[in-house]
Design a protein around this motif. Sequence first.
Motif, PDB file in Angstrom:
ATOM      1  N   ARG A   1      31.360   7.088  56.660  1.00  0.00           N
ATOM      2  CA  ARG A   1      30.939   6.802  55.294  1.00  0.00           C
ATOM      3  C   ARG A   1      29.723   5.884  55.279  1.00  0.00           C
ATOM      4  O   ARG A   1      29.522   5.062  56.181  1.00  0.00           O
ATOM      5  CB  ARG A   1      32.069   6.126  54.531  1.00  0.00           C
ATOM      6  N   SER A   2      28.965   5.976  54.198  1.00  0.00           N
ATOM      7  CA  SER A   2      27.847   5.044  54.027  1.00  0.00           C
ATOM      8  C   SER A   2      28.348   3.661  53.629  1.00  0.00           C
ATOM      9  O   SER A   2      27.798   2.640  54.057  1.00  0.00           O
ATOM     10  CB  SER A   2      26.859   5.567  52.980  1.00  0.00           C
ATOM     11  N   GLY A   3      29.385   3.594  52.790  1.00  0.00           N
ATOM     12  CA  GLY A   3      29.987   2.316  52.418  1.00  0.00           C
ATOM     13  C   GLY A   3      28.976   1.335  51.841  1.00  0.00           C
ATOM     14  O   GLY A   3      28.206   1.667  50.930  1.00  0.00           O
ATOM     15  N   ASP A   4      28.957   0.145  52.399  1.00  0.00           N
ATOM     16  CA  ASP A   4      27.992  -0.869  51.982  1.00  0.00           C
ATOM     17  C   ASP A   4      26.597  -0.583  52.522  1.00  0.00           C
ATOM     18  O   ASP A   4      25.644  -1.300  52.171  1.00  0.00           O
ATOM     19  CB  ASP A   4      28.420  -2.255  52.481  1.00  0.00           C
ATOM     20  N   ALA A   5      26.484   0.446  53.371  1.00  0.00           N
ATOM     21  CA  ALA A   5      25.224   0.748  54.063  1.00  0.00           C
ATOM     22  C   ALA A   5      24.695  -0.541  54.707  1.00  0.00           C
ATOM     23  O   ALA A   5      25.440  -1.215  55.405  1.00  0.00           O
ATOM     24  CB  ALA A   5      24.219   1.405  53.125  1.00  0.00           C
ATOM     25  N   ILE A   6      23.434  -0.896  54.459  1.00  0.00           N
ATOM     26  CA  ILE A   6      22.914  -2.160  55.006  1.00  0.00           C
ATOM     27  C   ILE A   6      22.594  -3.142  53.878  1.00  0.00           C
ATOM     28  O   ILE A   6      21.829  -4.078  54.052  1.00  0.00           O
ATOM     29  CB  ILE A   6      21.692  -1.914  55.917  1.00  0.00           C
ATOM     30  N   ASP A   7      23.195  -2.888  52.717  1.00  0.00           N
ATOM     31  CA  ASP A   7      23.129  -3.797  51.563  1.00  0.00           C
ATOM     32  C   ASP A   7      21.702  -4.085  51.105  1.00  0.00           C
ATOM     33  O   ASP A   7      21.401  -5.167  50.610  1.00  0.00           O
ATOM     34  CB  ASP A   7      23.848  -5.110  51.878  1.00  0.00           C
ATOM     35  N   SER A   8      20.841  -3.089  51.235  1.00  0.00           N
ATOM     36  CA  SER A   8      19.451  -3.309  50.816  1.00  0.00           C
ATOM     37  C   SER A   8      19.299  -3.400  49.306  1.00  0.00           C
ATOM     38  O   SER A   8      18.272  -3.884  48.823  1.00  0.00           O
ATOM     39  CB  SER A   8      18.548  -2.198  51.364  1.00  0.00           C
ATOM     40  N   TYR A   9      20.303  -2.952  48.556  1.00  0.00           N
ATOM     41  CA  TYR A   9      20.209  -3.093  47.104  1.00  0.00           C
ATOM     42  C   TYR A   9      20.115  -4.566  46.720  1.00  0.00           C
ATOM     43  O   TYR A   9      19.475  -4.915  45.724  1.00  0.00           O
ATOM     44  CB  TYR A   9      21.416  -2.445  46.423  1.00  0.00           C
ATOM     45  N   HIS A  10      20.728  -5.424  47.531  1.00  0.00           N
ATOM     46  CA  HIS A  10      20.688  -6.863  47.265  1.00  0.00           C
ATOM     47  C   HIS A  10      19.721  -7.598  48.186  1.00  0.00           C
ATOM     48  O   HIS A  10      19.233  -8.673  47.832  1.00  0.00           O
ATOM     49  CB  HIS A  10      22.084  -7.472  47.408  1.00  0.00           C
ATOM     50  N   ARG A  11      19.438  -7.036  49.355  1.00  0.00           N
ATOM     51  CA  ARG A  11      18.640  -7.743  50.360  1.00  0.00           C
ATOM     52  C   ARG A  11      17.207  -7.230  50.454  1.00  0.00           C
ATOM     53  O   ARG A  11      16.509  -7.514  51.426  1.00  0.00           O
ATOM     54  CB  ARG A  11      19.344  -7.648  51.720  1.00  0.00           C
ATOM     55  N   TRP A  12      16.781  -6.484  49.427  1.00  0.00           N
ATOM     56  CA  TRP A  12      15.434  -5.921  49.475  1.00  0.00           C
ATOM     57  C   TRP A  12      14.335  -6.973  49.607  1.00  0.00           C
ATOM     58  O   TRP A  12      13.317  -6.707  50.264  1.00  0.00           O
ATOM     59  CB  TRP A  12      15.180  -5.016  48.260  1.00  0.00           C
ATOM     60  N   PRO A  13      14.463  -8.197  49.023  1.00  0.00           N
ATOM     61  CA  PRO A  13      13.373  -9.163  49.231  1.00  0.00           C
ATOM     62  C   PRO A  13      13.176  -9.510  50.706  1.00  0.00           C
ATOM     63  O   PRO A  13      12.043  -9.636  51.182  1.00  0.00           O
ATOM     64  CB  PRO A  13      13.826 -10.379  48.415  1.00  0.00           C
ATOM     65  N   GLU A  14      14.289  -9.663  51.431  1.00  0.00           N
ATOM     66  CA  GLU A  14      14.188  -9.953  52.857  1.00  0.00           C
ATOM     67  C   GLU A  14      13.549  -8.786  53.607  1.00  0.00           C
ATOM     68  O   GLU A  14      12.731  -8.979  54.512  1.00  0.00           O
ATOM     69  CB  GLU A  14      15.579 -10.240  53.427  1.00  0.00           C
ATOM     70  N   ASP A  15      13.901  -7.577  53.217  1.00  0.00           N
ATOM     71  CA  ASP A  15      13.333  -6.401  53.874  1.00  0.00           C
ATOM     72  C   ASP A  15      11.821  -6.320  53.648  1.00  0.00           C
ATOM     73  O   ASP A  15      11.053  -6.024  54.571  1.00  0.00           O
ATOM     74  CB  ASP A  15      14.021  -5.135  53.362  1.00  0.00           C
ATOM     75  N   LEU A  16      11.398  -6.586  52.419  1.00  0.00           N
ATOM     76  CA  LEU A  16       9.960  -6.577  52.131  1.00  0.00           C
ATOM     77  C   LEU A  16       9.249  -7.697  52.873  1.00  0.00           C
ATOM     78  O   LEU A  16       8.118  -7.517  53.348  1.00  0.00           O
ATOM     79  CB  LEU A  16       9.720  -6.705  50.629  1.00  0.00           C
ATOM     80  N   ASP A  17       9.893  -8.850  52.997  1.00  0.00           N
ATOM     81  CA  ASP A  17       9.297  -9.946  53.751  1.00  0.00           C
ATOM     82  C   ASP A  17       9.063  -9.542  55.206  1.00  0.00           C
ATOM     83  O   ASP A  17       8.029  -9.882  55.800  1.00  0.00           O
ATOM     84  CB  ASP A  17      10.203 -11.175  53.712  1.00  0.00           C
ATOM     85  N   LEU A  18      10.015  -8.831  55.781  1.00  0.00           N
ATOM     86  CA  LEU A  18       9.878  -8.393  57.170  1.00  0.00           C
ATOM     87  C   LEU A  18       8.695  -7.445  57.331  1.00  0.00           C
ATOM     88  O   LEU A  18       7.900  -7.576  58.270  1.00  0.00           O
ATOM     89  CB  LEU A  18      11.168  -7.714  57.630  1.00  0.00           C
ATOM     90  N   ALA A  19       8.577  -6.480  56.417  1.00  0.00           N
ATOM     91  CA  ALA A  19       7.486  -5.505  56.508  1.00  0.00           C
ATOM     92  C   ALA A  19       6.130  -6.173  56.312  1.00  0.00           C
ATOM     93  O   ALA A  19       5.199  -5.970  57.101  1.00  0.00           O
ATOM     94  CB  ALA A  19       7.684  -4.394  55.483  1.00  0.00           C
ATOM     95  N   ALA A  20       6.016  -6.974  55.270  1.00  0.00           N
ATOM     96  CA  ALA A  20       4.738  -7.627  54.984  1.00  0.00           C
ATOM     97  C   ALA A  20       4.388  -8.649  56.070  1.00  0.00           C
ATOM     98  O   ALA A  20       3.229  -8.760  56.489  1.00  0.00           O
ATOM     99  CB  ALA A  20       4.788  -8.303  53.619  1.00  0.00           C
ATOM    100  N   GLY A  21       5.390  -9.383  56.527  1.00  0.00           N
ATOM    101  CA  GLY A  21       5.134 -10.391  57.539  1.00  0.00           C
ATOM    102  C   GLY A  21       4.662  -9.815  58.856  1.00  0.00           C
ATOM    103  O   GLY A  21       3.952 -10.490  59.621  1.00  0.00           O
ATOM    104  N   ALA A  22       5.045  -8.576  59.135  1.00  0.00           N
ATOM    105  CA  ALA A  22       4.616  -7.924  60.368  1.00  0.00           C
ATOM    106  C   ALA A  22       3.200  -7.365  60.270  1.00  0.00           C
ATOM    107  O   ALA A  22       2.621  -6.972  61.290  1.00  0.00           O
ATOM    108  CB  ALA A  22       5.585  -6.796  60.730  1.00  0.00           C
ATOM    109  N   GLY A  23       2.657  -7.285  59.044  1.00  0.00           N
ATOM    110  CA  GLY A  23       1.296  -6.806  58.887  1.00  0.00           C
ATOM    111  C   GLY A  23       1.153  -5.446  58.246  1.00  0.00           C
ATOM    112  O   GLY A  23       0.036  -4.943  58.092  1.00  0.00           O
ATOM    113  N   PHE A  24       2.276  -4.818  57.857  1.00  0.00           N
ATOM    114  CA  PHE A  24       2.177  -3.506  57.218  1.00  0.00           C
ATOM    115  C   PHE A  24       1.520  -3.626  55.853  1.00  0.00           C
ATOM    116  O   PHE A  24       1.587  -4.668  55.195  1.00  0.00           O
ATOM    117  CB  PHE A  24       3.556  -2.860  57.111  1.00  0.00           C
ATOM    118  N   LEU A  25       0.910  -2.536  55.431  1.00  0.00           N
ATOM    119  CA  LEU A  25       0.141  -2.517  54.188  1.00  0.00           C
ATOM    120  C   LEU A  25       0.812  -1.706  53.082  1.00  0.00           C
ATOM    121  O   LEU A  25       0.454  -1.840  51.912  1.00  0.00           O
ATOM    122  CB  LEU A  25      -1.252  -1.934  54.456  1.00  0.00           C
TER     123      LEU A  25
END
Length: 396
Positions: free
Chosen positions: A51-75
């Motif tokens: 099952r997908s279940g809680d998946a990786i909880d990106s519905y709530h943790r999206w700010p952290e995910d965006l921080d990771l992408a932007a902090g690494a240099g992605f555009l």
Amino acid sequence: MTSEPTSESLPSFPPGFLWGTAIGAHQSEGNNLASDWWFAENQPGSRVAERSGDAIDSYHRWPEDLDLAAGAGFLDHRFGIEWSRVEPADGRISLAAVEHYRRVVEGAVARGLRPMVTLHHFTVPLWFAAGGGWTREDAVERFLHYVDALAPVLDAGAVRVETINEPNIVAVLPQLATGQADLADGLPLPDEALTRAMIRVHRATVGRLRARHPGLDVGWGVSVQDYQPEPGAEDVTETYCEPRDQVFLRAAEGDDFIGVQTYTRGRIGADGRAVRVAGAQLTQTGWEFYPAALGGAVRRVARVVGGVPIVVTENGVATADDTERVRYVTGALRSLRAAMDDGVDVRGYFHWSLLDNWEWGHWGPTFGLVAVDRTTFARTPRPSLAWLGALAPAAR
């Protein structure tokens, strides 16, 4: 184990070239309770292994995910909107869900990431599926109603929209869901009615978005593997490709871009069937480890679509070895740059995926530049995240 390539050995890409990561809604958000996939996953005796279940909880943790992408240099950042959250019941729009996705777009922009929004990525609301899904008479009307509801999201700073993720896979999902086919054996023949429905919905959505949001670049993303003929199988390979991806590529005529989503190659025999390559290195998904597939795929796409610009909207590898991930992406980027040097019009590259996530019934395959602990949801960047982000071309 392989050593990390030096910067001198890696290809460069022109200023303005899109450089991003991708993530899917249902695969990452968790608890999409009103979707057809959630229903199927949670039935007694379900064919969905995990099952997908809680998946990786990106519905709530999206700010952290965006921080990771932007902090690494992605555009750039490609993410999906879950229709079943926006319209959990027929005609009932959740303003809270619309506001959530608006905040995600604004959050991406605030971090210097250009948002590409995917409107449909395999899942649909359960009410829509129960009424016949994509072949119901009002499918176009119902999808456009959902698209119209997303105006605050799109107007918050979205730059690009991918209407449908891999419509050619959508057209074989019934076969995959019932166990009649396995992608490891090659793509089955897409259902003709679903193929026509996907194209109708896409063309109507492009028209609606251009009328109401004229500043957006609009296209769709097709699963395109590097199909290669065995000796003497050139004609049957063309016949094999036409219904499996080329009819969907041709439907992109006049779009702002065509998304290409490539992971491996396929060898086609004289009988018109996919042939397994003996002794090939396989990934966690059972696909051949073949980085150069990306170059072959975009070359074929260019021959089919003519002047429509290409954006690689997915490319990556399922592996537990991050050095293998770097090796794969290095080879893929080299093949992509070689195709561009030969005149193929490619405008960007999105890596699949930013984070490990649920892979349609399985948690085993790890595509992410970032590992995720499924108990704590802690994000741990792999070395490949900083490595690939550092390759970003100039933004302008």
